[in-house]
Design a protein around this motif. Structure first.
Motif, PDB file in Angstrom:
ATOM      1  N   SER A  47      -6.893 112.350  42.169  1.00 21.66           N
ATOM      2  CA  SER A  47      -7.738 112.578  43.297  1.00 21.66           C
ATOM      3  C   SER A  47      -6.509 112.366  44.424  1.00 21.66           C
ATOM      4  O   SER A  47      -5.911 111.596  44.448  1.00 21.66           O
ATOM      5  CB  SER A  47      -8.624 111.491  43.392  1.00 21.66           C
ATOM      6  N   GLY A  48      -6.549 113.504  45.507  1.00 24.52           N
ATOM      7  CA  GLY A  48      -5.807 113.449  46.668  1.00 24.52           C
ATOM      8  C   GLY A  48      -4.469 114.337  46.420  1.00 24.52           C
ATOM      9  O   GLY A  48      -3.618 114.431  47.115  1.00 24.52           O
ATOM     10  N   ALA A  49      -4.152 114.390  45.097  1.00 23.19           N
ATOM     11  CA  ALA A  49      -2.791 115.030  44.930  1.00 23.19           C
ATOM     12  C   ALA A  49      -2.828 116.367  45.441  1.00 23.19           C
ATOM     13  O   ALA A  49      -3.671 117.112  45.109  1.00 23.19           O
ATOM     14  CB  ALA A  49      -2.451 115.023  43.339  1.00 23.19           C
ATOM     15  N   SER A  50      -1.715 116.764  46.297  1.00 25.29           N
ATOM     16  CA  SER A  50      -1.456 118.230  46.751  1.00 25.29           C
ATOM     17  C   SER A  50      -0.258 118.812  46.560  1.00 25.29           C
ATOM     18  O   SER A  50      -0.119 120.078  46.653  1.00 25.29           O
ATOM     19  CB  SER A  50      -1.925 118.016  48.337  1.00 25.29           C
ATOM     20  N   LYS A  51       0.874 117.904  45.996  1.00 25.96           N
ATOM     21  CA  LYS A  51       2.122 118.641  45.840  1.00 25.96           C
ATOM     22  C   LYS A  51       2.397 118.710  44.426  1.00 25.96           C
ATOM     23  O   LYS A  51       2.129 117.367  43.544  1.00 25.96           O
ATOM     24  CB  LYS A  51       2.970 117.880  46.769  1.00 25.96           C
ATOM     25  N   PHE A  52       2.847 119.622  43.869  1.00 34.70           N
ATOM     26  CA  PHE A  52       3.103 119.829  42.514  1.00 34.70           C
ATOM     27  C   PHE A  52       4.548 120.485  42.260  1.00 34.70           C
ATOM     28  O   PHE A  52       4.822 121.250  43.047  1.00 34.70           O
ATOM     29  CB  PHE A  52       1.957 120.667  41.938  1.00 34.70           C
ATOM     30  N   GLU A  53       5.133 120.524  40.943  1.00 31.92           N
ATOM     31  CA  GLU A  53       6.111 121.220  40.523  1.00 31.92           C
ATOM     32  C   GLU A  53       5.587 122.391  39.547  1.00 31.92           C
ATOM     33  O   GLU A  53       4.729 122.111  38.881  1.00 31.92           O
ATOM     34  CB  GLU A  53       7.080 120.151  39.695  1.00 31.92           C
ATOM     35  N   VAL A  54       6.533 123.200  39.754  1.00 29.75           N
ATOM     36  CA  VAL A  54       5.875 124.759  38.841  1.00 29.75           C
ATOM     37  C   VAL A  54       7.121 124.729  37.756  1.00 29.75           C
ATOM     38  O   VAL A  54       8.351 125.031  38.408  1.00 29.75           O
ATOM     39  CB  VAL A  54       5.770 125.846  39.586  1.00 29.75           C
ATOM     40  N   TRP A  55       6.745 124.835  36.786  1.00 36.09           N
ATOM     41  CA  TRP A  55       7.871 125.049  35.479  1.00 36.09           C
ATOM     42  C   TRP A  55       7.452 126.171  34.690  1.00 36.09           C
ATOM     43  O   TRP A  55       6.482 126.611  34.561  1.00 36.09           O
ATOM     44  CB  TRP A  55       7.903 123.806  34.410  1.00 36.09           C
ATOM     45  N   ALA A  56       8.626 126.826  34.286  1.00 33.10           N
ATOM     46  CA  ALA A  56       8.081 128.072  33.744  1.00 33.10           C
ATOM     47  C   ALA A  56       9.417 128.547  32.809  1.00 33.10           C
ATOM     48  O   ALA A  56      10.470 127.951  33.029  1.00 33.10           O
ATOM     49  CB  ALA A  56       7.947 129.435  34.406  1.00 33.10           C
ATOM     50  N   VAL A  95      -9.733 131.209  48.127  1.00 30.33           N
ATOM     51  CA  VAL A  95      -8.854 132.197  49.044  1.00 30.33           C
ATOM     52  C   VAL A  95      -7.552 132.423  47.890  1.00 30.33           C
ATOM     53  O   VAL A  95      -7.736 131.565  46.869  1.00 30.33           O
ATOM     54  CB  VAL A  95      -8.227 131.346  50.207  1.00 30.33           C
ATOM     55  N   THR A  96      -6.800 133.403  48.426  1.00 27.01           N
ATOM     56  CA  THR A  96      -5.542 133.518  47.620  1.00 27.01           C
ATOM     57  C   THR A  96      -4.407 133.242  48.473  1.00 27.01           C
ATOM     58  O   THR A  96      -4.533 133.754  49.661  1.00 27.01           O
ATOM     59  CB  THR A  96      -5.783 135.118  47.126  1.00 27.01           C
ATOM     60  N   HIS A  97      -3.518 132.708  47.884  1.00 27.18           N
ATOM     61  CA  HIS A  97      -2.333 132.425  48.786  1.00 27.18           C
ATOM     62  C   HIS A  97      -1.010 132.591  47.794  1.00 27.18           C
ATOM     63  O   HIS A  97      -1.029 132.223  46.759  1.00 27.18           O
ATOM     64  CB  HIS A  97      -2.145 130.868  49.004  1.00 27.18           C
ATOM     65  N   LEU A  98      -0.117 133.684  48.549  1.00 25.77           N
ATOM     66  CA  LEU A  98       0.944 133.881  47.873  1.00 25.77           C
ATOM     67  C   LEU A  98       2.237 133.117  48.591  1.00 25.77           C
ATOM     68  O   LEU A  98       2.317 133.161  49.659  1.00 25.77           O
ATOM     69  CB  LEU A  98       1.528 135.389  48.006  1.00 25.77           C
ATOM     70  N   PHE A  99       2.933 132.334  47.648  1.00 25.37           N
ATOM     71  CA  PHE A  99       3.812 131.476  48.205  1.00 25.37           C
ATOM     72  C   PHE A  99       5.078 132.098  48.680  1.00 25.37           C
ATOM     73  O   PHE A  99       5.559 133.072  48.041  1.00 25.37           O
ATOM     74  CB  PHE A  99       4.286 130.361  47.098  1.00 25.37           C
ATOM     75  N   ASP A 100       5.588 131.701  49.921  1.00 29.64           N
ATOM     76  CA  ASP A 100       6.890 132.085  50.516  1.00 29.64           C
ATOM     77  C   ASP A 100       8.164 132.332  49.478  1.00 29.64           C
ATOM     78  O   ASP A 100       7.994 131.343  48.407  1.00 29.64           O
ATOM     79  CB  ASP A 100       7.465 131.520  51.700  1.00 29.64           C
ATOM     80  N   LEU A 140      11.310 125.366  38.592  1.00 28.21           N
ATOM     81  CA  LEU A 140      11.263 126.737  39.645  1.00 28.21           C
ATOM     82  C   LEU A 140      11.139 126.110  41.076  1.00 28.21           C
ATOM     83  O   LEU A 140      12.175 126.587  41.838  1.00 28.21           O
ATOM     84  CB  LEU A 140      10.311 127.964  39.230  1.00 28.21           C
ATOM     85  N   ARG A 141      10.153 125.492  41.157  1.00 29.32           N
ATOM     86  CA  ARG A 141      10.063 125.182  42.573  1.00 29.32           C
ATOM     87  C   ARG A 141       8.986 124.273  42.882  1.00 29.32           C
ATOM     88  O   ARG A 141       8.204 123.920  41.786  1.00 29.32           O
ATOM     89  CB  ARG A 141       9.881 126.329  43.613  1.00 29.32           C
ATOM     90  N   ASP A 142       8.921 123.666  44.068  1.00 25.41           N
ATOM     91  CA  ASP A 142       7.526 122.764  44.397  1.00 25.41           C
ATOM     92  C   ASP A 142       6.492 123.511  45.031  1.00 25.41           C
ATOM     93  O   ASP A 142       7.011 124.477  45.928  1.00 25.41           O
ATOM     94  CB  ASP A 142       7.962 121.388  45.288  1.00 25.41           C
ATOM     95  N   ILE A 143       5.278 123.239  45.087  1.00 27.41           N
ATOM     96  CA  ILE A 143       4.281 124.039  45.825  1.00 27.41           C
ATOM     97  C   ILE A 143       3.430 122.739  46.501  1.00 27.41           C
ATOM     98  O   ILE A 143       3.240 121.717  45.968  1.00 27.41           O
ATOM     99  CB  ILE A 143       3.456 124.908  44.983  1.00 27.41           C
ATOM    100  N   ASP A 144       2.943 123.182  47.688  1.00 29.97           N
ATOM    101  CA  ASP A 144       2.171 122.303  48.447  1.00 29.97           C
ATOM    102  C   ASP A 144       0.642 122.827  48.655  1.00 29.97           C
ATOM    103  O   ASP A 144       0.628 123.930  49.337  1.00 29.97           O
ATOM    104  CB  ASP A 144       2.616 122.061  49.724  1.00 29.97           C
ATOM    105  N   MET A 145      -0.397 122.370  48.155  1.00 29.70           N
ATOM    106  CA  MET A 145      -1.639 123.069  48.165  1.00 29.70           C
ATOM    107  C   MET A 145      -2.216 123.067  49.419  1.00 29.70           C
ATOM    108  O   MET A 145      -3.179 123.711  49.607  1.00 29.70           O
ATOM    109  CB  MET A 145      -2.357 122.409  47.159  1.00 29.70           C
ATOM    110  N   THR A 146      -1.659 122.157  50.383  1.00 28.07           N
ATOM    111  CA  THR A 146      -2.477 121.976  51.792  1.00 28.07           C
ATOM    112  C   THR A 146      -2.102 123.323  52.517  1.00 28.07           C
ATOM    113  O   THR A 146      -2.752 123.464  53.479  1.00 28.07           O
ATOM    114  CB  THR A 146      -1.889 120.758  52.364  1.00 28.07           C
ATOM    115  N   VAL A 147      -1.285 124.336  51.937  1.00 33.18           N
ATOM    116  CA  VAL A 147      -1.065 125.562  52.673  1.00 33.18           C
ATOM    117  C   VAL A 147      -2.291 126.321  52.727  1.00 33.18           C
ATOM    118  O   VAL A 147      -2.577 127.286  53.468  1.00 33.18           O
ATOM    119  CB  VAL A 147       0.038 126.416  52.044  1.00 33.18           C
ATOM    120  N   SER A 161      -9.581 125.260  52.983  1.00 31.70           N
ATOM    121  CA  SER A 161     -10.121 125.548  51.694  1.00 31.70           C
ATOM    122  C   SER A 161      -9.540 124.589  50.602  1.00 31.70           C
ATOM    123  O   SER A 161     -10.273 124.722  49.360  1.00 31.70           O
ATOM    124  CB  SER A 161      -9.778 127.025  51.466  1.00 31.70           C
ATOM    125  N   PHE A 162      -8.482 123.878  50.773  1.00 36.52           N
ATOM    126  CA  PHE A 162      -8.161 123.094  49.915  1.00 36.52           C
ATOM    127  C   PHE A 162      -9.247 121.557  49.771  1.00 36.52           C
ATOM    128  O   PHE A 162      -9.013 120.656  50.354  1.00 36.52           O
ATOM    129  CB  PHE A 162      -6.940 122.423  50.148  1.00 36.52           C
TER     130      PHE A 162
END
Length: 674
Positions: free
Chosen positions: A542-551, A572-577, A619-626, A630-631
């Motif tokens: 609960s409350g986690a908003s930052k994640f690592e993406v592995w591939a 919503v749909t969000h395309l990360f920078d 690969l990179r980190d993502i922050d769902m608060t973007v 809607s988060f």
């Protein structure tokens, strides 16, 4: 240049000791009008066994000029060294280190010799002309602040022909000594007339310990800069460049298809050979930017039937008159891709001469490959074809290689409305002949393009026609991702088979990127340092908003990936920078050459996919608060799309239409938010 011949140097030294400097006034013995097409000199003397030159002497020296017609392949001595240097009161053979044929029929040929004049009226670094004009070496190197007379190994004029002739006339009227004393007078005129001289030197400068300029760099006399540095003449893995890559391959000769300021069109020869993979070459081959072979040395010298098939190359010039009158290829993989921008591995990159490696993807060709060039009614072509062979195989006999099959559907007038129509009943077929060689009738092709098929104007032009469109999926499956060489052949109305001397490498890629099945295609991990995986349909704390993406993914010619998340409330749909916390190029792509976050090892990809191969990587980190408001606590879909760099087209029979690159995807769902 391999170095002056010792016996010749001794002889000229003895001559100089007893010779007086004279100002000869003899007339030119010829106009040099036979020095048209591909003009070159060899590094070694030899005896031609293919018939005696016009003066009856079968010995061809490394100071003589040889001309090869690019259309017919006819090759012959067009100027003896003594004819080039006679106005300098020199009768000995001085060798030849560089040449630029500007106006052959008027005797305007720039050249340099291997040796200094025995009279002191020129050096081996000066640029000479048969009428006695000299542009001193000091003018060429002045803006580099190099010592006078560092030698001259390659030369090519840039600019309009009339403007170039004005510069040469200025050099003639000013005289060698005045230009040595005041080189700026000629350089300023050149800048005003938009004329330049591209050249290479025989040494390095300013010092051996600090070689900021190599004898393998192509230099600009007017700007005092490198037109093409040694490292950009050759693509990796060729180890060209000092000190970063390890070897200075030198630059023994240079020319270009035209005199426009376009470095990517440079053709050149190196001072040393390369036996490595994927594309070995010799110091007698004519090379393109990147290091691929445009014309091999054997092709140049075989018509002269020397006793050896390798004689090196010391000077080269490509004149325009012969080339523009013969059919030739201009583009591969579509109109946007200049054939000259394909390297020895068959990969395209814009601006080979100026773009550093990695700044843009090396792109193969896929699916349908349009091949186009210059073919006009004035060119004597009865039929033509685009031939191909695997890159690892030697060139076959003229007319024997397989050809590209192409079938066109041409518009014709509707019988009722008389308007051009693409309705099936109004289409006219145009195709290669179906033989293994796949010949196309030249007149039918040209008539179909302008709308006069059958000799009758129907007003229905077909501007989409290209010389050929190669359906690479028609190849055997084992060949659909291989490296090929393509070239143009044609038959004259008199029945003579001819071939464009320039051939081009094409790497095919008809495979999409490969991503393994879940859980190895893509994973989401907590970014708290624990390395804990959030499984598909799993719940993040609960409350986690930052994640690592592995591939994990792979592709022989990978380009970029993008990441998008979908979900939330409202959805919503969000395309990360493409770049995190740093400027990017304005897109959302994660190109393999870009750096992210400033975190070492993050976005661990190279031009073949994730690294190391066969492992999941961060690969990179993502922050769902973007996602903003809607988060919320919700289920989310995270998707990765992986793209390769292949240039692909569809082909309708009317035209070849660009389509997107191959792409593959993987996705995972997880719950997050509070």
């Amino acid at each position: 240049m391999r170095g002056p011949k010792v016996l010749r140097s001794v002889a000229l030294g003895l001559l100089a000791a007893g010779a007086a400097v004279a100002a000869p006034s003899v007339a030119l013995s010829q106009s040099f009008d036979r020095c048209q097409g591909l003009v070159f000199s060899t590094e070694e003397d030899f005896v031609t066994r293919a018939g005696r030159p016009p003066d009856g002497n079968p010995i061809v020296s490394d100071g003589d000029l040889i001309a090869r017609d690019p259309a017919t392949g006819a090759t012959a001595v067009c100027a003896r060294n003594r004819e080039l240097v006679q106005r300098f009161d020199v009768s000995e053979d001085m060798g030849l280190d560089a040449v630029d044929v500007i106006l052959a029929e008027k005797g305007v040929i720039g050249f340099s010799t291997e040796l200094d004049s025995p009279h002191g009226n020129f050096t081996n670094g000066d640029l000479l002309f048969p009428d006695g004009t000299v542009i001193p070496n000091g003018v060429l190197v002045h803006r580099f602040k190099l010592r006078d007379n560092v030698g001259l190994d390659a030369v090519h004029f840039i600019g309009g022909r009339d403007q170039i002739l004005r510069v040469i006339e200025k050099a003639r009227s000013a005289g060698r000594e005045a230009l040595r004393a005041e080189p700026e007078q000629l350089l300023k005129l050149m800048a005003e007339l938009k004329v330049d001289i591209w050249f290479s030197i025989e040494g390095t400068g300013p010092t051996p310990k600090a070689p900021g300029i190599l004898d393998g760099d192509l230099l600009s006399a007017v700007t005092g800069t490198k037109v093409v540095p040694q490292s950009s003449l050759f693509d990796p893995p060729i180890p060209a460049g000092v000190p970063s890559r390890g070897v200075d391959f030198g630059l023994d000769a240079a020319t270009a298809r035209d005199r426009a300021n376009k470095p990517k069109g440079v053709l050149f020869s190196s001072e040393i050979l390369y036996r490595g993979s994927p594309a070995p070459f010799t110091d007698g081959d004519v090379l393109r930017i990147g290091g691929s072979v445009a014309i091999n040395n054997k092709t140049l010298v075989t018509p002269l039937e020397p006793a050896a098939d390798f004689l090196g190359l010391d000077a080269i010039s490509l004149t325009l008159r012969q080339v523009t009158q013969a059919p030739h290829l201009d583009t591969l993989c579509g109109d946007l891709y200049d054939a000259a921008d394909f390297n020895g591995q068959g990969l395209w990159r814009a601006g080979f001469a100026v773009s550093p490696p990695g700044s843009e993807p090396r792109r193969p060709c896929g699916r349908y490959v349009p091949v186009d060039g210059t073919l006009t009614p004035a060119m004597d072509a009865k039929r033509f074809r685009i031939a191909y062979r695997p890159a690892a195989t030697p060139a076959p006999a003229l007319g024997s290689a397989p050809g590209i099959q192409t079938s066109w559907t041409l518009r014709s007038p509707d019988p009722i409305t008389l308007l051009c129509s693409s309705a099936p009943a109004n289409l006219v077929g145009l195709a290669t002949d179906g033989s293994a060689q796949q010949w196309m009738d030249a007149k039918d092709y040209l008539d179909g393009k302008i709308g006069t098929l059958g000799g009758i104007s129907n007003g229905c032009a077909n501007s989409g026609l290209r010389l050929a469109v190669w359906n690479t999926l028609s190849l055997p499956a084992a060949d659909q991702n291989e490296h090929f060489i393509v070239w143009l052949e044609w038959e004259t109305t008199g029945g003579t088979l001819m071939r464009d001397p320039f051939e081009y490498h094409v790497q095919l890629d008809n495979e999409a990127p490969v991503l393994p099945p879940y859980p190895n295609g893509i994973q989401v991990k907590l970014a708290d340092g624990s390395g804990k995986v959030v499984p598909a349909c799993g719940e993040a704390p609960s409350g986690a908003s930052k994640f690592e993406v592995w591939a994990q993914f792979e592709d022989a010619h990978y380009w970029y990936f993008d990441l998008r998340v979908e979900g939330g409330l409202p959805p919503v749909t969000h395309l990360f920078d493409g770049a995190v916390g740093a400027p990017n190029n304005g897109d959302k792509r994660h190109e393999y050459w870009e750096t992210y976050d400033g975190t070492p090892g993050l976005k661990a990809t190279d031009d073949t996919g994730t690294t190391p191969d066969g492992l999941l990587v961060h690969l990179r980190d993502i922050d769902m608060t973007v996602l903003g408001a809607s988060f919320q606590h919700c289920c989310y879909l995270l998707r990765i799309w992986v793209y390769d760099a292949a240039i692909r087209h569809n082909f309708s029979g009317f035209a070849a239409t660009p389509i997107g690159a191959h792409r593959s995807q993987a996705f995972v769902t997880f719950a997050a938010g509070s």
